[in-house]
Design a protein around this motif. Sequence first.
Motif, mmCIF file in Angstrom:
data_model
loop_
_atom_site.group_PDB
_atom_site.id
_atom_site.type_symbol
_atom_site.label_atom_id
_atom_site.label_comp_id
_atom_site.label_asym_id
_atom_site.label_seq_id
_atom_site.Cartn_x
_atom_site.Cartn_y
_atom_site.Cartn_z
ATOM 1 N N ARG A 140 -83.845 -26.435 6.339
ATOM 2 C CA ARG A 140 -82.861 -28.209 6.539
ATOM 3 C C ARG A 140 -84.577 -28.796 6.813
ATOM 4 N N GLU A 147 -75.266 -21.410 0.808
ATOM 5 C CA GLU A 147 -73.941 -22.797 1.154
ATOM 6 C C GLU A 147 -74.827 -24.156 1.791
ATOM 7 N N ASP A 176 -76.584 -25.885 -1.317
ATOM 8 C CA ASP A 176 -75.678 -26.183 -2.160
ATOM 9 C C ASP A 176 -74.953 -27.688 -1.353
ATOM 10 N N GLU A 177 -75.139 -27.875 0.159
ATOM 11 C CA GLU A 177 -74.563 -28.902 0.839
ATOM 12 C C GLU A 177 -75.808 -29.531 0.469
#
Length: 307
Positions: free
Chosen positions: A17, A49, A52-53
């Motif tokens: 992130r 996950e 994908d977000e």
Amino acid sequence: MRLVFAGTPAVAVPTLRALAAQHDIVGVVTRPDAPLGRKRVLTPSPVAEAADELGLPVIKAARLDAEVTAQVSALDAELGVIVAYGGIVREPLLSTPAQGWINLHFSLLPRWRGAAPVQRALIAGDTEIGVSVFRLVPALDAGDVFAMRAVDISADATADVALDVLAIDGADLTRTVVADIAAGTAVATPQAGDETLAPKLGLEDGLLDWHQPVDIIYARYRGVTPEPGAHTTFDGGRLKILAAAPAASDAPRLAPGELGGTKTAVLIGTASTPLEVTRVQPAGRGAMNAADWWRGLRDHDGLRVGS
């Protein structure tokens, strides 16, 4: 920079992130979906996950083989960043990004090279642990280091709690190193000091030896919690120790492995003061408060755990 990122567990997500907020992540490599829970439902990795977000392309691979190398090569990345992917990067993939790969490792290298650095550090009773960002080379965790940071960890933190803290600090450190590489100012220096190894833990590493002092036992409990899990033997089965801490200094002395009950916990004797256990999981049963387990035993006289 154009980055390719490789990682799998939740501790890799903060770094993904942080980098995605400042750079162009052209691909994310992670391990395939794994069966989780009692129903063994195929579930994407935490990194998959998160990718994908974030709308990032994902490559799922159990091995970093020729096919993955070709896929990464097509991405034309400038730099690879790896955090706990769960596999070894070998040539020619190691040299596929223009500037190679860097690795976030959860130790102060060269101490604790290997798969379980935080766990091994806690078991050894290390009072200082931290994170390192280094250049990936063929030898295990042996590359030159761009940056290291010592991190304060609570004296009662188990391995999962410590890793969560290190993941945040490691993400910040990796972001800084990537920015320096992009600016052309990054400097990596050879590792200095005595090397120690941190091989993956097995079930046997979680077995507690009640003939040791309580501080040694508690250090092992912290290092193996939650995986592979602290345990002992009782009545022919395995008794998992889910929550524990050294008993107060005025607690009654018990022989190694001897059991004693209180209203809120179970005491287990060691070579010094007892270990106070507050949550257990007996063989074939669910997790429960240790005091409830103790009250459910018919006869308390002479009860012991371990060999």
